[in-house]
Design a protein around this motif. Structure first.
Motif, PDB file in Angstrom:
ATOM      1  N   ALA A 198     -57.580  30.825 -44.081  1.00  0.00           N
ATOM      2  CA  ALA A 198     -58.750  30.858 -44.968  1.00  0.00           C
ATOM      3  C   ALA A 198     -58.317  30.702 -46.424  1.00  0.00           C
ATOM      4  N   GLY A 199     -57.230  31.394 -46.809  1.00  0.00           N
ATOM      5  CA  GLY A 199     -56.705  31.213 -48.164  1.00  0.00           C
ATOM      6  C   GLY A 199     -56.236  29.793 -48.400  1.00  0.00           C
ATOM      7  N   GLN A 200     -55.640  29.185 -47.377  1.00  0.00           N
ATOM      8  CA  GLN A 200     -55.218  27.787 -47.493  1.00  0.00           C
ATOM      9  C   GLN A 200     -56.419  26.881 -47.738  1.00  0.00           C
ATOM     10  N   ALA A 201     -57.537  27.130 -47.044  1.00  0.00           N
ATOM     11  CA  ALA A 201     -58.747  26.330 -47.231  1.00  0.00           C
ATOM     12  C   ALA A 201     -59.292  26.491 -48.649  1.00  0.00           C
ATOM     13  N   VAL A 202     -59.252  27.735 -49.176  1.00  0.00           N
ATOM     14  CA  VAL A 202     -59.709  27.956 -50.551  1.00  0.00           C
ATOM     15  C   VAL A 202     -58.836  27.180 -51.537  1.00  0.00           C
ATOM     16  N   TYR A 203     -57.525  27.236 -51.325  1.00  0.00           N
ATOM     17  CA  TYR A 203     -56.625  26.505 -52.228  1.00  0.00           C
ATOM     18  C   TYR A 203     -56.879  25.003 -52.174  1.00  0.00           C
ATOM     19  N   MET A 204     -57.042  24.427 -50.990  1.00  0.00           N
ATOM     20  CA  MET A 204     -57.235  22.987 -50.880  1.00  0.00           C
ATOM     21  C   MET A 204     -58.508  22.538 -51.588  1.00  0.00           C
ATOM     22  N   GLY A 205     -59.568  23.320 -51.467  1.00  0.00           N
ATOM     23  CA  GLY A 205     -60.796  22.972 -52.167  1.00  0.00           C
ATOM     24  C   GLY A 205     -60.653  23.073 -53.677  1.00  0.00           C
ATOM     25  N   ALA A 206     -60.028  24.171 -54.151  1.00  0.00           N
ATOM     26  CA  ALA A 206     -59.869  24.365 -55.593  1.00  0.00           C
ATOM     27  C   ALA A 206     -58.918  23.327 -56.187  1.00  0.00           C
ATOM     28  N   SER A 207     -57.825  23.029 -55.508  1.00  0.00           N
ATOM     29  CA  SER A 207     -56.877  22.052 -56.039  1.00  0.00           C
ATOM     30  C   SER A 207     -57.476  20.657 -56.062  1.00  0.00           C
ATOM     31  N   THR A 208     -58.344  20.336 -55.107  1.00  0.00           N
ATOM     32  CA  THR A 208     -59.028  19.040 -55.127  1.00  0.00           C
ATOM     33  C   THR A 208     -59.855  18.897 -56.395  1.00  0.00           C
ATOM     34  N   ILE A 209     -60.550  19.954 -56.779  1.00  0.00           N
ATOM     35  CA  ILE A 209     -61.347  19.922 -58.009  1.00  0.00           C
ATOM     36  C   ILE A 209     -60.459  19.656 -59.215  1.00  0.00           C
ATOM     37  N   LEU A 210     -59.353  20.368 -59.308  1.00  0.00           N
ATOM     38  CA  LEU A 210     -58.480  20.222 -60.474  1.00  0.00           C
ATOM     39  C   LEU A 210     -57.820  18.842 -60.512  1.00  0.00           C
ATOM     40  N   LEU A 211     -57.428  18.306 -59.363  1.00  0.00           N
ATOM     41  CA  LEU A 211     -56.786  17.001 -59.352  1.00  0.00           C
ATOM     42  C   LEU A 211     -57.779  15.889 -59.677  1.00  0.00           C
ATOM     43  N   VAL A 212     -58.987  15.977 -59.153  1.00  0.00           N
ATOM     44  CA  VAL A 212     -59.995  14.950 -59.450  1.00  0.00           C
ATOM     45  C   VAL A 212     -60.338  14.947 -60.936  1.00  0.00           C
ATOM     46  N   LEU A 213     -60.406  16.121 -61.537  1.00  0.00           N
ATOM     47  CA  LEU A 213     -60.762  16.221 -62.956  1.00  0.00           C
ATOM     48  C   LEU A 213     -59.545  16.158 -63.866  1.00  0.00           C
ATOM     49  N   SER A 214     -58.393  15.706 -63.325  1.00  0.00           N
ATOM     50  CA  SER A 214     -57.169  15.459 -64.109  1.00  0.00           C
ATOM     51  C   SER A 214     -56.670  16.716 -64.808  1.00  0.00           C
ATOM     52  N   ARG A 215     -56.667  17.848 -64.099  1.00  0.00           N
ATOM     53  CA  ARG A 215     -56.142  19.096 -64.649  1.00  0.00           C
ATOM     54  C   ARG A 215     -54.835  19.469 -63.943  1.00  0.00           C
ATOM     55  N   GLU A 216     -53.927  18.505 -63.880  1.00  0.00           N
ATOM     56  CA  GLU A 216     -52.669  18.721 -63.167  1.00  0.00           C
ATOM     57  C   GLU A 216     -51.824  19.818 -63.804  1.00  0.00           C
ATOM     58  N   ARG A 217     -51.770  19.852 -65.131  1.00  0.00           N
ATOM     59  CA  ARG A 217     -50.924  20.843 -65.800  1.00  0.00           C
ATOM     60  C   ARG A 217     -51.419  22.265 -65.552  1.00  0.00           C
ATOM     61  N   ALA A 218     -52.735  22.436 -65.545  1.00  0.00           N
ATOM     62  CA  ALA A 218     -53.282  23.760 -65.255  1.00  0.00           C
ATOM     63  C   ALA A 218     -52.934  24.188 -63.829  1.00  0.00           C
ATOM     64  N   LEU A 219     -53.014  23.261 -62.898  1.00  0.00           N
ATOM     65  CA  LEU A 219     -52.654  23.578 -61.514  1.00  0.00           C
ATOM     66  C   LEU A 219     -51.178  23.917 -61.398  1.00  0.00           C
ATOM     67  N   LEU A 220     -50.343  23.197 -62.117  1.00  0.00           N
ATOM     68  CA  LEU A 220     -48.907  23.474 -62.086  1.00  0.00           C
ATOM     69  C   LEU A 220     -48.604  24.886 -62.596  1.00  0.00           C
ATOM     70  N   CYS A 221     -49.231  25.261 -63.692  1.00  0.00           N
ATOM     71  CA  CYS A 221     -48.996  26.601 -64.248  1.00  0.00           C
ATOM     72  C   CYS A 221     -49.426  27.697 -63.272  1.00  0.00           C
ATOM     73  N   ALA A 222     -50.500  27.449 -62.529  1.00  0.00           N
ATOM     74  CA  ALA A 222     -50.976  28.454 -61.584  1.00  0.00           C
ATOM     75  C   ALA A 222     -50.053  28.576 -60.375  1.00  0.00           C
ATOM     76  N   LEU A 223     -49.353  27.506 -60.017  1.00  0.00           N
ATOM     77  CA  LEU A 223     -48.503  27.526 -58.825  1.00  0.00           C
ATOM     78  C   LEU A 223     -47.073  27.967 -59.098  1.00  0.00           C
ATOM     79  N   LEU A 224     -46.630  27.872 -60.329  1.00  0.00           N
ATOM     80  CA  LEU A 224     -45.224  28.156 -60.622  1.00  0.00           C
ATOM     81  C   LEU A 224     -44.793  29.574 -60.249  1.00  0.00           C
TER      82      LEU A 224
END
Length: 461
Positions: A198-224
């Motif tokens: 379930a957590g994996q599903a939440v991450y995939m949905g949220a990361s799709t939003i960030l990647l589509v809207l070109s927020r790669e750096r924000a996603l990187l900071c959250a994953l580091l």
């Protein structure tokens, strides 16, 4: 003289001029309308590599075949395009300003996206969950979010950022529920595996939003932080409470960032994808008629098919899937380089044959470059043949997708995924050779189709 041809003194049959191609004469007298049209479209016709480019322009101007027959005395737009192509000489003047190249992107940004595809894998290091529910949920999320991303990119290509955010806001939670339910059904109980899925599903949905809207750096900071904790786990035992804190912390950070981006007012920046080079109307103005939902369905099936192929590779050797995931950054950059080089060839080639030769050579060059990238990542414990063939399958599939041939590549990849799945379930013969045969057949077919598609000048307009 019966049965013989009379010739004037000194004349030979091969000295007569060729009979010109017949063209219906318009019903009114005056200057040749085809010459007038050729003069009006002189710059475009002179730079055309193939008559089909001219035919596409005529059709875009709204000329019907009836109008063409009445005005210009030829059968249809293709016949008129051939007339114009013959009457105007080839020339390719250099533009006053550098031409717009929508496929020119930086290598660093593509490498960043490739790293973002690989970093979530560290979550599996921190969590010791059963693999089957996770894989089932991942395939579901992969398919759903591919279709969702296409729909959002389509809205962005139409210039309606508000509609793009709205589709992400509605679609991402739906995908989360769908992925969680599938994982729960596979696991059979609400245990740790189902919770992690379930957590994996939440991450995939949220990361799709960030990647589509070109927020790669924000996603990187959250994953580091999560990635750093996973690396530490490999070196030294980490308490379960710390593992859980790292996983939940990154998940909450990614989810909060995605929620902020998708709900805020303002311009949604143009995302990266196959629609980025399409002209957009006034930005963020509501579009009278939006894209159909059915248009995103092939992309969802494409995500399911390619995900299944990668899943089979991961079950055979986890390192193969890791290398392929990391290579998606260089693969994306090489695809953009190929499209950019093809546009340059379109402006510089003087004949259709020369253009086809150039694009074929370019495709082979960049495909070879990608396969060499995979070879550089190989270790002594992995067989190179499956990795290279599957890499060729994925790269040519993405290339066909970028040209809009989504139905073709989806059908090919789906048949490959189905064949490999059936072979794995039935154990009819050696899985290794079945895998090689499926990959080789799929890669060869897609490469041949890509060569044919790239050789058409109209495919690049």
């Amino acid at each position: 003289m019966s049965g013989s041809l009379w010739l004037p003194p000194g004349a030979r049959p091969d000295t007569f001029p060729a009979i010109p191609k017949q063209r219906t004469t318009p019903s009114w007298a005056g200057p040749d309308p085809v010459d007038e049209l050729a003069a009006r479209l002189d710059d475009f016709v002179a730079a055309a590599v193939h008559p089909d480019e001219i035919a596409a322009l005529l059709e875009s101007d709204g000329l019907s075949d009836d109008q063409i027959r009445e005005r210009y005395g030829v059968k249809n737009s293709f016949a008129l395009a051939e007339e114009l192509y013959e009457r105007v000489g080839r020339r390719h003047p250099e533009p006053e300003t550098p031409p717009h190249d929508p496929w020119r992107v930086g290598l660093l940004s593509c490498l960043l996206r490739g790293a973002l595809f690989a970093l979530p894998g560290f979550a599996y290091v921190l969590a010791a969950a059963a693999p089957l529910p996770l894989l089932a949920g991942a395939l579901t999320g992969w398919a759903w979010n591919q279709g969702l991303a296409h729909r959002a990119y389509t809205w962005l290509g139409l210039g309606d950022g508000r509609a793009a955010r709205r589709s992400l806001l509605l679609g991402a939670p739906t995908g989360v529920v769908l992925g969680a339910v599938v994982a729960l059904l596979v696991s059979g109980a609400a245990d740790e595996a189902a919770a992690f899925a379930a957590g994996q599903a939440v991450y995939m949905g949220a990361s799709t939003i960030l990647l589509v809207l070109s927020r790669e750096r924000a996603l990187l900071c959250a994953l580091l932080p999560m990635a750093a904790g996973a690396i530490l786990t490999l070196l030294h035992p980490v308490p379960d409470a710390a593992r859980l804190t790292l996983l939940l912390g990154s998940l909450l950070a990614v989810t909060a960032l995605a929620a902020r981006e998708v709900t805020r007012e303002g311009n949604a920046r143009q995302g990266r994808g196959e629609l980025r080079d399409q002209p957009a109307p006034a930005r963020n103005q509501p579009t009278a008629r939006g894209p159909r939902l059915s248009g995103s369905f092939p992309y969802a099936v494409f995500g399911l098919a390619t995900g299944t192929l990668v899943l089979h590779a991961a079950l055979a050797d986890n390192l193969t899937a890791v290398i392929l995931t990391l290579s998606m950054g260089p693969a994306e950059w090489l695809l953009y380089r190929l499209r950019s080089t093809a546009l340059t060839a379109l402006r510089s080639s003087t004949t259709p044959t020369a253009f086809r030769r150039t694009t074929t050579h370019t495709l082979l060059k960049y495909l070879t470059a990608y396969l060499l990238t995979l070879l550089m990542a190989l270790t002594t414990g992995i067989s190179p043949a499956p990795l290279l063939l599957l890499g060729a399958v994925l790269w040519t599939a993405l290339l066909l997708q970028s040209f809009g041939a989504i139905l073709t590549t989806t059908a090919i990849c789906s048949m490959a995924a189905l064949a490999q799945t059936l072979a794995s379930l039935t154990h009819c013969c050696s899985p290794y050779w079945i895998t090689l045969t499926v990959y080789a057949t799929t890669a060869t077919t897609q490469a041949a189709l890509a060569c044919a598609l790239l050789g058409r000048a109209t495919a690049h307009r």
